[in-house]
Enzyme design. Structure first.
Site, PDB file in Angstrom:
ATOM      1  N   SER A 113       4.222  18.963  -4.487  1.00 27.02           N
ATOM      2  CA  SER A 113       2.747  19.144  -3.923  1.00 27.02           C
ATOM      3  C   SER A 113       1.961  19.539  -5.096  1.00 27.02           C
ATOM      4  O   SER A 113       2.167  18.251  -5.957  1.00 27.02           O
ATOM      5  CB  SER A 113       2.792  20.526  -2.862  1.00 27.02           C
ATOM      6  OG  SER A 113       1.024  20.161  -2.124  1.00 27.02           O
ATOM      7  N   HIS A 114       1.665  20.718  -5.173  1.00 27.68           N
ATOM      8  CA  HIS A 114       1.167  21.037  -6.505  1.00 27.68           C
ATOM      9  C   HIS A 114       1.851  21.409  -7.828  1.00 27.68           C
ATOM     10  O   HIS A 114       1.117  21.240  -8.560  1.00 27.68           O
ATOM     11  CB  HIS A 114       0.032  22.714  -5.737  1.00 27.68           C
ATOM     12  CG  HIS A 114       1.346  23.178  -5.330  1.00 27.68           C
ATOM     13  ND1 HIS A 114       1.064  23.460  -4.833  1.00 27.68           N
ATOM     14  CD2 HIS A 114       1.763  24.708  -6.421  1.00 27.68           C
ATOM     15  CE1 HIS A 114       2.308  24.130  -4.250  1.00 27.68           C
ATOM     16  NE2 HIS A 114       2.226  25.080  -5.241  1.00 27.68           N
ATOM     17  N   LYS A 126      10.051  16.768   1.799  1.00 29.18           N
ATOM     18  CA  LYS A 126      10.113  17.556   3.567  1.00 29.18           C
ATOM     19  C   LYS A 126      10.171  16.974   4.193  1.00 29.18           C
ATOM     20  O   LYS A 126      10.275  15.683   4.090  1.00 29.18           O
ATOM     21  CB  LYS A 126       8.760  17.452   3.430  1.00 29.18           C
ATOM     22  CG  LYS A 126       7.258  18.758   2.107  1.00 29.18           C
ATOM     23  CD  LYS A 126       6.231  18.949   2.565  1.00 29.18           C
ATOM     24  CE  LYS A 126       5.288  17.837   1.960  1.00 29.18           C
ATOM     25  NZ  LYS A 126       3.861  18.091   2.268  1.00 29.18           N
ATOM     26  N   ASP A 278      -4.430  17.616  -4.357  1.00 29.76           N
ATOM     27  CA  ASP A 278      -3.742  18.221  -5.796  1.00 29.76           C
ATOM     28  C   ASP A 278      -2.342  16.802  -4.615  1.00 29.76           C
ATOM     29  O   ASP A 278      -3.158  15.844  -4.757  1.00 29.76           O
ATOM     30  CB  ASP A 278      -2.741  18.791  -4.610  1.00 29.76           C
ATOM     31  CG  ASP A 278      -2.279  18.724  -3.299  1.00 29.76           C
ATOM     32  OD1 ASP A 278      -2.499  18.043  -2.046  1.00 29.76           O
ATOM     33  OD2 ASP A 278      -1.549  20.262  -2.279  1.00 29.76           O
ATOM     34  N   ASP A 280       0.313  15.773  -3.373  1.00 30.93           N
ATOM     35  CA  ASP A 280       0.697  14.994  -1.888  1.00 30.93           C
ATOM     36  C   ASP A 280      -0.836  14.865  -0.927  1.00 30.93           C
ATOM     37  O   ASP A 280      -0.383  14.517  -0.396  1.00 30.93           O
ATOM     38  CB  ASP A 280       1.486  15.305  -1.330  1.00 30.93           C
ATOM     39  CG  ASP A 280       1.276  16.948  -0.852  1.00 30.93           C
ATOM     40  OD1 ASP A 280       0.189  17.770  -1.530  1.00 30.93           O
ATOM     41  OD2 ASP A 280       1.790  17.449   0.099  1.00 30.93           O
ATOM     42  N   ASP A 282      -2.731  17.129   0.915  1.00 29.95           N
ATOM     43  CA  ASP A 282      -3.366  18.369   1.457  1.00 29.95           C
ATOM     44  C   ASP A 282      -3.967  19.128   1.314  1.00 29.95           C
ATOM     45  O   ASP A 282      -4.572  19.769   2.280  1.00 29.95           O
ATOM     46  CB  ASP A 282      -2.069  18.874   2.141  1.00 29.95           C
ATOM     47  CG  ASP A 282      -0.744  18.690   1.167  1.00 29.95           C
ATOM     48  OD1 ASP A 282      -0.857  19.721   0.363  1.00 29.95           O
ATOM     49  OD2 ASP A 282       0.295  20.093   1.827  1.00 29.95           O
ATOM     50  N   ARG A 283      -4.597  19.411  -0.275  1.00 30.46           N
ATOM     51  CA  ARG A 283      -5.385  20.105  -0.832  1.00 30.46           C
ATOM     52  C   ARG A 283      -6.468  19.090  -0.946  1.00 30.46           C
ATOM     53  O   ARG A 283      -6.518  18.197  -1.145  1.00 30.46           O
ATOM     54  CB  ARG A 283      -4.483  21.277  -1.553  1.00 30.46           C
ATOM     55  CG  ARG A 283      -3.301  22.288  -1.523  1.00 30.46           C
ATOM     56  CD  ARG A 283      -3.373  22.863  -2.591  1.00 30.46           C
ATOM     57  NE  ARG A 283      -1.948  23.625  -2.293  1.00 30.46           N
ATOM     58  CZ  ARG A 283      -1.602  24.293  -3.009  1.00 30.46           C
ATOM     59  NH1 ARG A 283      -1.807  24.859  -3.734  1.00 30.46           N
ATOM     60  NH2 ARG A 283      -0.433  24.820  -2.514  1.00 30.46           N
ATOM     61  N   THR A 345       1.884  32.502   6.344  1.00 26.14           N
ATOM     62  CA  THR A 345       1.679  31.623   5.641  1.00 26.14           C
ATOM     63  C   THR A 345       2.428  30.451   5.636  1.00 26.14           C
ATOM     64  O   THR A 345       3.510  30.547   5.852  1.00 26.14           O
ATOM     65  CB  THR A 345       1.730  32.022   3.847  1.00 26.14           C
ATOM     66  OG1 THR A 345       0.993  33.220   4.068  1.00 26.14           O
ATOM     67  CG2 THR A 345       2.072  30.604   2.690  1.00 26.14           C
ATOM     68  N   GLU A 364      -6.074  27.339   5.021  1.00 25.52           N
ATOM     69  CA  GLU A 364      -4.987  28.360   4.264  1.00 25.52           C
ATOM     70  C   GLU A 364      -6.144  28.858   3.042  1.00 25.52           C
ATOM     71  O   GLU A 364      -7.003  28.000   2.815  1.00 25.52           O
ATOM     72  CB  GLU A 364      -3.517  28.002   3.818  1.00 25.52           C
ATOM     73  CG  GLU A 364      -3.158  28.266   4.887  1.00 25.52           C
ATOM     74  CD  GLU A 364      -1.047  27.681   4.516  1.00 25.52           C
ATOM     75  OE1 GLU A 364      -0.807  28.365   4.525  1.00 25.52           O
ATOM     76  OE2 GLU A 364      -0.959  26.491   4.227  1.00 25.52           O
ATOM     77  N   LYS A 377      -2.372  19.742   6.408  1.00 21.14           N
ATOM     78  CA  LYS A 377      -3.491  19.832   6.179  1.00 21.14           C
ATOM     79  C   LYS A 377      -3.708  18.912   5.792  1.00 21.14           C
ATOM     80  O   LYS A 377      -2.771  18.312   4.985  1.00 21.14           O
ATOM     81  CB  LYS A 377      -3.335  21.397   5.070  1.00 21.14           C
ATOM     82  CG  LYS A 377      -2.801  21.092   3.934  1.00 21.14           C
ATOM     83  CD  LYS A 377      -2.441  22.656   3.546  1.00 21.14           C
ATOM     84  CE  LYS A 377      -1.447  22.344   2.041  1.00 21.14           C
ATOM     85  NZ  LYS A 377      -0.069  22.480   2.408  1.00 21.14           N
TER      86      LYS A 377
HETATM   87  C1  VG1 Z   1       1.580  27.585  -0.829  1.00 21.14           C
HETATM   88  C2  VG1 Z   1       0.388  28.544  -0.224  1.00 21.14           C
HETATM   89  C3  VG1 Z   1       1.317  27.912   0.582  1.00 21.14           C
HETATM   90  C4  VG1 Z   1       0.890  26.879   0.643  1.00 21.14           C
HETATM   91  C5  VG1 Z   1       2.432  25.838   0.061  1.00 21.14           C
HETATM   92  C6  VG1 Z   1       2.337  24.280   0.574  1.00 21.14           C
HETATM   93  O1  VG1 Z   1       3.371  28.668  -0.310  1.00 21.14           O
HETATM   94  O2  VG1 Z   1       0.501  29.856  -0.941  1.00 21.14           O
HETATM   95  O3  VG1 Z   1      -0.756  28.511   1.675  1.00 21.14           O
HETATM   96  O4  VG1 Z   1       1.297  25.909   2.207  1.00 21.14           O
HETATM   97  O5  VG1 Z   1       2.006  26.505  -0.644  1.00 21.14           O
HETATM   98  O6  VG1 Z   1       1.329  23.981  -0.085  1.00 21.14           O
HETATM   99  P1  VG1 Z   1       3.667  30.087  -1.422  1.00 21.14           P
HETATM  100  O7  VG1 Z   1       4.780  29.818  -0.357  1.00 21.14           O
HETATM  101  O8  VG1 Z   1       3.790  29.028  -3.068  1.00 21.14           O
HETATM  102  O9  VG1 Z   1       2.828  30.719  -1.387  1.00 21.14           O
HETATM  103  V1  VG1 Z   1       1.251  21.894  -0.659  1.00 21.14           V
HETATM  104  O10 VG1 Z   1       0.568  21.512  -1.113  1.00 21.14           O
HETATM  105  O11 VG1 Z   1       2.648  22.835  -1.976  1.00 21.14           O
HETATM  106  O12 VG1 Z   1       2.090  21.431   0.246  1.00 21.14           O
HETATM  107 CO    CO Z   2       0.510  19.836  -1.397  1.00 27.46          CO
END
Ligand code: VG1
Ligand code: CO
Length: 544
Positions: A113-114, A126, A278, A280, A282-283, A345, A364, A377
């Site tokens: 992801s990010h 995932k 981001d 992947d 989803d953000r 979360t 979120e 998302k």
């Molecule tokens: C973070 C965010 C959470 C989100 C998760 C996955 O998790 O806070 O809101 O769902 O990333 O997002 P954490 O446990 O690091 O706070 V993504 O875009 O990485 O799939």
């Molecule tokens: Co993501």
């Protein structure tokens, strides 16, 4: 078919976090590491043989290698059909869409992801279930338990599949279809939003936009949607080619990491609207000219304006937000007379609410918004939702948000992240906090009195499952809150997240700079948690 059973030693660290198993690339490159985790997924499922699996990733380093391995393991494990995105590409929401559309038993999405990518960056896996959503905790726990005692995995010996040609090929008894990763998703978007109206608005000359894909997965999707289907013209999508290392950047759409877009929107001759996604897809981050929309406000604005959008014109069944997300959407729900759910979360907690028809929109604070159209998302969906609202209301982003605050009050909100903190120190900080919770209610800090202090626990209203220790919350009598939790997606040390929120009903007080508005709570957080001492940092790594 040439199936091999390879014997292997279990790894002890394959516990999925907030969103899948995320590790640095060299960890995944260890012999058998990826294979063990994939086999643990198959072993913990029943009833997948002969059925369809969706497979793809965000294009980061190791994506292609992992896809070839997973295809051969899927064939050896009796999967009937695998749908894999061209070039190995599938955004997370597009994978969710494909799982649902093809009645697949699940999907494997390769993404961290990010988190940054490249040979020294992060990689992730995932697993999504047949509803298209992230595996719930009971499934991820089963995978983890399996991984702890795994002794072997199955794989077939076969040449690699050509991932760069749309084709249907046989891999042993498994059919592999290399499919267009964009078309079905783009069609779904077109079915929800008023594309004609948005196109007219964009073509009217009264509106300019820019989208930054940050060299991650949304490039091809954004080009198809904004430049082609909506006629926004070439160049609307910046950094639109997915790169294995995201061009060296951090594919996280926030004010820090999407700095080029931020400069553009806050510069001279800025466009009316800017957005980014981001790794992947989803953000989303939403910007107006000279204006940043917090993700919590964005969710509230979408909920308040939902009936302007064809896909939601009949209204919302309910809304849901993660616990640390601001209560802005709660106020909209109250006015609409619909339920508002507060979950831990991670998107996996929204799945049951969406499946049961209890919630239509979810969000979120971490730049994630979505709806019941998929079970993830969805970054581009949120951008299109905003475009649809803008095309109907013909007001600026800033005017829409300020009007929203006038109606509902403003929830000042910020998140402070302290990254790569020593794990033991971070754990001690949280333990100290937990030990103080019982004595906190009634205590005062300056002008504020503590109303409640607890460690958030969630009971799923659909299946009754309980998730404990989801974050320490300290709530004050005036509705403000401080929340502390440790990240479940980081790969280096620990990341402490501090969430700050205060509610201001008076419209004449809506012009304050966010950090200034929250200054008292930043001080209280330091007083109760001794953040500087335990993190060894004077200030957060990232403020959003
Ligand atoms: C973070 C965010 C959470 C989100 C998760 C996955 O998790 O806070 O809101 O769902 O990333 O997002 P954490 O446990 O690091 O706070 V993504 O875009 O990485 O799939
Ligand atoms: Co993501």
């Amino acid at each position: 078919m040439n199936v091999h059973t390879v014997s292997t030693q279990p790894f002890s660290d394959q516990k999925p976090g907030t969103s899948g198993l995320r590790k640095q690339v060299p960890v995944f490159q260890q012999r058998h590491y990826l294979e063990n985790f994939i086999q643990s997924i198959f072993n913990s499922l029943d009833d997948y043989r002969g059925k369809t699996l969706v497979l793809g990733g965000d294009g980061r380093y190791y994506n292609r290698t992992a896809i070839q391995t997973i295809l051969k393991m899927a064939a050896a494990n009796g999967v009937g059909r695998v749908l894999v995105g061209l070039g190995g590409i599938l955004s997370t929401p597009a994978a969710s869409c494909l799982i649902r559309k093809n009645q697949a038993f699940g999907g494997i999405i390769l993404s961290a992801s990010h988190n940054p990518g490249g040979p020294k960056g992060d990689f992730g896996v995932k697993f999504n279930t047949s509803n298209g959503g992230p595996a719930p905790e009971k499934v991820t726990s089963a995978i983890y338990e399996t991984s702890k005692t795994l002794e072997g995995y199955q794989i077939i010996e076969a040449p690699d599949i050509d991932l760069d040609t749309l084709s249907i090929v046989q891999l042993g008894e498994t059919t592999v279809e290399v499919i267009d990763p964009v078309a079905d998703y783009a069609d779904l978007m077109q079915s929800l939003f008023d594309f004609d109206r948005i196109r007219d608005f964009i073509k009217s000359g009264r509106f300019r936009m820019s989208f930054d894909a940050l060299h991650a997965v949304t490039g091809p999707y954004a080009k198809a949607l904004f430049e082609e289907r909506l006629g926004a013209g070439e160049g609307t999508v910046q950094n639109g080619t997915p790169l294995e290392d995201f061009g060296g950047g951090h594919p996280d759409p926030n004010l820090v990491y999407a700095h080029d877009l931020v400069e553009l929107l806050f510069g001279d001759n800025a466009p009316d609207f800017g957005a980014a996604s981001d790794g992947d897809g989803d953000r989303n981050m939403i910007l107006g000219r000279n204006f940043f929309v917090t993700p919590s406000d964005s969710l509230a604005v979408l909920a308040a304006n939902a009936t302007l959008v064809p896909g939601y014109q009949d209204g919302l069944a309910g809304v849901a937000r993660s616990m640390p997300t601001s209560a802005a959407v709660d106020r909209v729900a109250e006015k609409l007379g619909i339920d508002c759910y507060e979950t831990p979360t991670g998107w996996k907690f929204f799945g049951n609410l969406l499946d049961a028809g209890k919630a239509t929109l979810c969000g979120e604070e971490s730049f994630g918004t979505g709806s019941n159209h998929v079970r993830e998302k969805d970054g581009l969906w949120a951008v299109l939702f905003w475009l649809n609202i803008l095309a109907v209301r013909e007001q600026s982003v800033e005017d829409i948000v300020r009007e929203h605050w006038k109606t509902y009050g403003r929830n000042y909100y910020s998140r402070h992240d302290y990254e790569a903190v020593d794990k033991d120190n971070a754990t001690t900080l949280m333990e100290n906090l937990r030990s103080k919770l019982d004595s906190m209610p009634g205590q005062t800090f300056g002008n504020y009195q503590v109303k409640y202090a607890d460690d958030f626990s969630y009971t799923d209203p659909v299946d009754g499952s309980i998730s404990k220790n989801q974050g320490v919350r300290i709530g004050f009598t005036d509705g403000s809150r401080i929340v502390f939790r440790l990240s479940g997606t980081g790969t280096q040390g620990a990341t402490l997240r501090l969430y700050l929120e205060s509610y201001e009903p008076d419209a004449s007080q809506h012009q304050t700079e966010t950090q200034a508005a929250l200054a008292d709570f930043i001080d209280i957080a330091e007083e109760v948690a001794q953040i500087r001492k335990y993190t060894g940092m004077d200030k957060p790594t990232v403020i959003t």
